[in-house]
Design a protein around this motif. Structure first.
Motif, PDB file in Angstrom:
ATOM      1  N   GLN A   1      19.677  -4.423   2.694  1.00 13.32           N
ATOM      2  CA  GLN A   1      18.947  -4.156   3.927  1.00 13.32           C
ATOM      3  C   GLN A   1      17.799  -3.183   3.692  1.00 13.32           C
ATOM      4  OE1 GLN A   1      20.955  -4.046   7.770  1.00 13.32           O
ATOM      5  NE2 GLN A   1      20.107  -1.999   8.111  1.00 13.32           N
ATOM      6  N   SER A   2      16.663  -3.501   4.324  1.00 12.08           N
ATOM      7  CA  SER A   2      15.479  -2.642   4.262  1.00 12.08           C
ATOM      8  C   SER A   2      15.127  -2.208   5.675  1.00 12.08           C
ATOM      9  CB  SER A   2      14.309  -3.387   3.639  1.00 12.08           C
ATOM     10  OG  SER A   2      13.164  -2.571   3.551  1.00 12.08           O
ATOM     11  N   ASN A   3      14.882  -0.887   5.852  1.00 11.17           N
ATOM     12  CA  ASN A   3      14.670  -0.318   7.180  1.00 11.17           C
ATOM     13  C   ASN A   3      13.285   0.284   7.358  1.00 11.17           C
ATOM     14  OD1 ASN A   3      17.474  -0.682   8.198  1.00 11.17           O
ATOM     15  ND2 ASN A   3      17.930   0.647   6.465  1.00 11.17           N
ATOM     16  N   GLY A   4      12.324  -0.252   6.675  1.00 10.96           N
ATOM     17  CA  GLY A   4      10.973   0.268   6.820  1.00 10.96           C
ATOM     18  C   GLY A   4      10.048  -0.289   5.765  1.00 10.96           C
ATOM     19  N   MET A   5       8.835   0.259   5.734  1.00 12.48           N
ATOM     20  CA  MET A   5       7.844  -0.168   4.759  1.00 12.48           C
ATOM     21  C   MET A   5       7.066   1.037   4.247  1.00 12.48           C
ATOM     22  SD  MET A   5       4.587  -2.734   5.208  1.00 12.48           S
ATOM     23  CE  MET A   5       5.619  -4.181   5.470  1.00 12.48           C
ATOM     24  N   ILE A   6       6.953   1.149   2.929  1.00  7.63           N
ATOM     25  CA  ILE A   6       6.167   2.223   2.321  1.00  7.63           C
ATOM     26  C   ILE A   6       4.724   1.753   2.201  1.00  7.63           C
ATOM     27  CG2 ILE A   6       5.810   3.573   0.221  1.00  7.63           C
ATOM     28  CD1 ILE A   6       8.840   3.352  -0.265  1.00  7.63           C
ATOM     29  N   LEU A   7       3.791   2.547   2.691  1.00  9.33           N
ATOM     30  CA  LEU A   7       2.375   2.170   2.654  1.00  9.33           C
ATOM     31  C   LEU A   7       1.778   2.448   1.273  1.00  9.33           C
ATOM     32  CD1 LEU A   7       1.007   3.391   6.113  1.00  9.33           C
ATOM     33  CD2 LEU A   7       2.077   1.208   5.489  1.00  9.33           C
ATOM     34  N   ALA A   8       0.984   1.480   0.785  1.00  7.73           N
ATOM     35  CA  ALA A   8       0.321   1.622  -0.517  1.00  7.73           C
ATOM     36  C   ALA A   8      -1.043   0.977  -0.440  1.00  7.73           C
ATOM     37  CB  ALA A   8       1.170   0.980  -1.609  1.00  7.73           C
ATOM     38  N   ALA A   9      -1.918   1.388  -1.337  1.00  8.24           N
ATOM     39  CA  ALA A   9      -3.258   0.812  -1.433  1.00  8.24           C
ATOM     40  C   ALA A   9      -3.446   0.252  -2.836  1.00  8.24           C
ATOM     41  CB  ALA A   9      -4.312   1.884  -1.140  1.00  8.24           C
ATOM     42  N   LYS A  10      -4.010  -0.958  -2.910  1.00 11.91           N
ATOM     43  CA  LYS A  10      -4.157  -1.619  -4.203  1.00 11.91           C
ATOM     44  C   LYS A  10      -5.571  -2.151  -4.366  1.00 11.91           C
ATOM     45  CE  LYS A  10      -2.245  -5.401  -6.994  1.00 11.91           C
ATOM     46  NZ  LYS A  10      -1.301  -6.559  -7.022  1.00 11.91           N
ATOM     47  N   ASP A  11      -6.128  -1.927  -5.556  1.00 13.63           N
ATOM     48  CA  ASP A  11      -7.417  -2.533  -5.897  1.00 13.63           C
ATOM     49  C   ASP A  11      -7.325  -3.081  -7.308  1.00 13.63           C
ATOM     50  OD1 ASP A  11      -7.577  -0.402  -7.653  1.00 13.63           O
ATOM     51  OD2 ASP A  11      -9.148   0.659  -6.547  1.00 13.63           O
ATOM     52  N   ALA A  12      -8.465  -3.464  -7.886  1.00 20.35           N
ATOM     53  CA  ALA A  12      -8.468  -4.077  -9.219  1.00 20.35           C
ATOM     54  C   ALA A  12      -7.961  -3.127 -10.295  1.00 20.35           C
ATOM     55  CB  ALA A  12      -9.887  -4.553  -9.564  1.00 20.35           C
ATOM     56  N   GLU A  13      -8.044  -1.841 -10.052  1.00 20.15           N
ATOM     57  CA  GLU A  13      -7.634  -0.858 -11.042  1.00 20.15           C
ATOM     58  C   GLU A  13      -6.134  -0.573 -10.997  1.00 20.15           C
ATOM     59  OE1 GLU A  13      -9.753   0.241 -13.326  1.00 20.15           O
ATOM     60  OE2 GLU A  13     -11.238  -1.058 -12.367  1.00 20.15           O
TER      61      GLU A  13
END
Length: 639
Positions: free
Chosen positions: A610-622
Motif C-alpha cells: 500500500q502507498s499513501n502518498g506521492m513524493i514530488l520530484a523534478a526530472k530533466d535530461a541531466e
C-alpha cells in the motif's frame, strides 16, 4: 508424417521493445530469400515469423509511455509488419505471443512439464540481464557484466519455477553428435558444446514474479511464464501443436521444422533450451538450427547508445527496396559478421547492380533493337568463344542450388553476378559493333545476341529469390513468358522470332557518391510541438495537501525491481509511499532527505504494497532531484 517436399522455415520472432534496425530485419530478408528459393524449386513452403511480446522490458516501456503493455506491443508489432512488407517479405504465417491460442498452449505446456516433474518451484538468486532477459550464474559473470551483450547486470532474488535442464543433457549431447548438421555453422556448434555442454547444465528459471506482463501460470497466478517457454514454443503452437495431444493436421504436415533461422546471440536458447523443452514434451527436434552472424554498422554492432542505428526504411527511401535486400544478403558472410557503411553500399550498387547486371541488360536489349528491330531469327553460327559462356549459363542453377542447400546465400548471389560479369566480358570479346558492320557476319551477330538473351533469362530467373522485383524487371526487358525455375535449367528455351521490348529501361542508375551521402546523412529539424497544458482552477489546486517531511526508512519493493517502499516522517505521523526512484537514487542517498509529499491521495496497492502518498520530484535530461521543503519542520503544509 511430414511430406519430404514440405519445407518449414522459421525466423526468430522479433522482440517488440522498439522499431528494429537493419541488422534485425536482415534475418527476415534472409529467411524470405531461402523460402522463395525453395518455392521456386518446387517445395511446399511454410515460412513463419512473428513478434515476441511479453516481458519486463515491454512493461517498463509501456509505463514510461503512459500506455498499457498491450497498446505498446500492438503499435510495435504493426511497425515490424510494415517493415517486413516494405522489404517485400512473403511469409505464410505471422504469430504473436499475445495470440489467445498461443497463450492457451503456453499455459498447458507449463502445467504439463510441471505435472511430469520437469519443473519445480524454488528461489533464484543471481545475476539478471534486462537487455537479454537472461539469468547468469556467478561462474558465468565477470565484473558484473553480461557475458553475452556486455550490459551491466542486476543482482536479483525472487521465487521462481525451474526447469531441470540436466535431466536431458546427455540425450541432447548424443543428438548433436549423431546429427552433424543439427547446429550450423560448424563453429557455432563447437561454441555451444565447449561453452555449455561439457559441464552440468544449471536448472533454468522459467517464471517470474517481479513483473506482470506475461502469461500467468494458471495454477500459481503470482508467477508469469518466462520468455524461454513462452517465446520458443511459437514454432509449434503456430502450426497447431496441442499439449494434450490433439494436434491439428498442420502439425503433422509441417513438423519437424527444416530450419530455425536465428541470430548467433540467441543460439544458446535455441540449441540447448529449445531442444530440451521438446524432449520433455516428447516432440521431435527440428532438422537444423542455423545461427547467422551479425550485420554490423562499420565495425560495431548497432545500438542506440552508440548512435549507429541504421533503419531499412531510411535506406530504401534512398536506394530502393531491392538494392537494400541485395546489400544485406550479399554482404553477410556464412560465418563471420558482415559490415556495411554508406560508402560500401553506394559502391556495391554502382558496381554489381548498375555496372554489371543493369549494364548487360541495357546493352543487349539496345543492340537487338538497333540491329534487328528487337527480333532474333538465327542461332546457328557458333564460335569457341561461346563454349565457356553457354556452359556457365547451363551450370548456373546447379551451382546456385549447391550453395543454397547449405545456406551459403551470399555465395549463391555471387554465382549469379559472376555470370552477368561473364556476359559483359563476352560482349567485349565478340565485339558486336564490329560484327554489325559486315553483312556477312549477321548470323554470327544474332547468335552472339541470342547467347546474351539466354544469359539474361537464366540469370534473371535465378535472382528472383534475392531481388524479386528487379528479377521481373529484367525478364520484362527481354519479354520472357516462361519464368519458371525449371526453365532456367536449360539453355536455349527462348524461341527464335521472339521480340524484346522496343526501348530499354534503366534498371539501376549509377549513384553520385557525394549526393547520395548527403541524402543519407540529412538530419531533420526536430518538430516543435506546443505543449498542451490542462488548466485547473485555484479551488482544484487547493484540494491537494502538500506537506514537508523527512525520509526515515527505505527498502526495495519485494515484488518490483523499480520501486522503493519509503517511510516519510511528517511530524505527527509517518506515512508509507511506494515510489519509482530506484533508477535515480540509492537507498543511502534517499535516507534523511527532506521531501514534499502529496498526503491526501487515495491509497493504492502497488504490487501488493500500500502507498499513501506521492513524493514530488523534478526530472530533466541531466537526471532527477527531489523537491524539498527546506529547513521547515516536518509536517508543515505548503500553501
Amino acid at each position: 508424417m511430414k511430406d519430404k517436399k514440405n519445407y518449414y522455415i522459421t525466423s526468430a520472432i522479433a522482440y517488440t521493445s522498439a522499431k528494429p534496425h537493419v541488422g534485425n530485419i536482415y534475418e527476415i530478408v534472409l529467411a524470405d530469400a531461402i523460402a522463395r528459393f525453395k518455392r521456386a524449386q518446387g517445395f511446399n513452403v511454410r515460412f513463419q515469423t512473428g513478434t515476441d511480446e511479453h516481458g519486463q522490458k515491454i512493461e517498463d516501456y509501456a509505463i514510461a509511455a503512459g500506455i498499457t503493455p498491450k497498446e505498446h506491443v500492438d503499435n510495435i508489432s504493426t511497425i515490424i509488419r510494415d517493415l517486413f512488407d516494405l522489404m517485400d517479405v512473403k511469409y505464410d504465417y505471422f504469430i504473436r505471443t499475445t495470440d489467445e491460442d498461443h497463450k492457451t498452449q503456453v499455459k498447458k505446456v507449463f502445467k504439463k512439464l510441471h505435472d511430469q516433474g520437469d519443473i519445480y518451484k524454488g528461489v533464484y538468486e543471481g545475476w539478471y540481464c534486462k537487455a537479454d532477459e537472461a539469468f547468469y550464474s556467478d561462474i558465468q559473470v565477470k565484473d558484473g557484466l553480461c557475458p553475452d551483450c556486455g550490459a551491466k547486470l542486476e543482482r536479483q532474488k525472487e521465487e521462481t519455477y525451474f526447469f531441470k535442464m540436466s535431466k536431458y543433457q546427455d540425450r541432447l549431447v548424443k543428438h548433436i553428435q549423431n546429427n552433424p548438421n543439427f547446429i550450423q555453422p560448424e563453429s557455432r556448434k563447437n561454441e555451444m558444446v565447449k561453452n555449455f555442454l561439457t559441464e552440468p547444465l544449471h536448472d533454468l528459471a522459467v517464471s517470474r514474479t517481479s513483473f506482470k506482463w506475461g502469461i500467468p501460470v494458471d495454477f500459481d497466478p503470482e508467477h508469469v511464464v518466462y520468455v524461454w517457454i513462452d517465446a520458443l514454443i511459437n514454432y509449434i503452437t503456430g502450426i497447431g501443436y496441442d499439449a494434450d495431444g490433439n494436434h491439428s493436421a498442420e502439425f503433422a504436415e509441417w513438423w519437424p521444422a527444416d530450419v530455425h533461422l536465428i541470430g548467433k546471440d540467441i543460439l544458446r536458447f535455441h540449441t540447448i533450451y529449445w531442444p530440451i523443452i521438446l524432449m520433455a514434451l516428447d516432440v521431435e527436434l527440428p532438422e537444423q538450427i542455423f545461427g547467422h552472424p551479425w550485420l554490423l554498422s562499420g565495425d560495431d554492432k548497432m545500438s542506440k547508445s552508440k548512435g549507429n542505428m541504421v533503419y531499412v526504411d531510411d535506406l530504401a527511401a534512398v536506394f530502393g527496396v531491392d538494392p537494400v535486400r541485395y546489400i544485406m544478403l550479399h554482404e553477410m558472410p556464412y560465418e563471420r559478421d558482415g559490415h556495411i557503411t554508406n560508402e560500401l553500399m553506394i559502391e556495391r550498387i554502382n558496381t554489381d547492380l548498375a555496372n554489371i547486371i543493369g549494364n548487360l541488360v541495357n546493352r543487349t536489349v539496345a543492340m537487338i533493337n538497333k540491329y534487328y528491330g528487337g527480333v532474333l531469327t538465327v542461332n546457328t553460327v557458333t564460335d569457341p568463344l561461346d563454349t565457356e559462356l553457354v556452359d556457365a549459363i547451363q551450370n548456373l542453377i546447379p551451382n546456385v542450388e549447391t550453395k543454397m542447400e547449405t545456406l551459403h546465400v551470399a555465395d549463391a548471389i555471387s554465382e549469379i553476378v559472376s555470370l552477368f560479369r561473364k556476359g559483359n566480358k563476352y560482349i567485349d570479346d565478340t565485339q558486336p559493333w564490329v560484327l554489325a558492320k559486315d553483312e556477312a557476319s549477321s548470323d554470327r551477330l544474332q547468335t552472339v545476341l541470342y547467347n546474351l538473351v539466354e544469359l539474361i533469362r537464366v540469370g534473371g530467373i535465378a535472382l528472383e529469390a534475392f531481388i524479386p522485383s528487379t528479377s521481373q524487371e529484367i525478364l520484362d526487358q527481354i519479354n520472357v513468358e516462361d519464368r519458371s525455375f525449371e526453365s532456367a535449367r536449360q539453355y536455349g528455351r527462348t524461341p527464335l522470332g521472339h521480340k524484346v521490348i522496343d526501348k530499354t529501361e534503366i534498371i539501376f542508375s549509377r549513384l553520385d557518391k557525394e549526393e547520395t551521402l548527403a541524402k543519407l546523412t540529412v538530419e531533420e529539424e526536430p518538430e516543435v510541438v506546443e505543449e498542451v497544458v490542462e488548466e485547473i482552477t485555484i479551488d482544484e489546486f487547493k484540494k491537494m495537501i502538500l506537506k514537508t517531511g523527512t525520509i526515515v526508512d527505505v527498502e526495495k519493493h519485494p515484488k518490483a525491481d523499480k520501486l522503493y517502499v519509503v517511510q516519510v516522517d511528517l511530524g505527527s505521523k509517518t506515512v508509507q509511499v511506494v515510489s519509482g526512484l530506484v533508477e535515480h537514487f540509492t537507498k543511502d542517498e534517499l535516507m534523511g532527505k527532506q521531501v514534499v509529499v502529496v498526503t491526501n491521495l487515495k491509497p493504492v496497492s502497488l504490487r501488493g504494497v500500500q502507498s499513501n502518498g506521492m513524493i514530488l520530484a523534478a526530472k530533466d535530461a541531466e537526471g532527477m532531484d527531489l523537491v524539498s521543503g527546506g529547513t521547515v519542520a516536518n509536517g508543515t503544509q505548503i500553501s
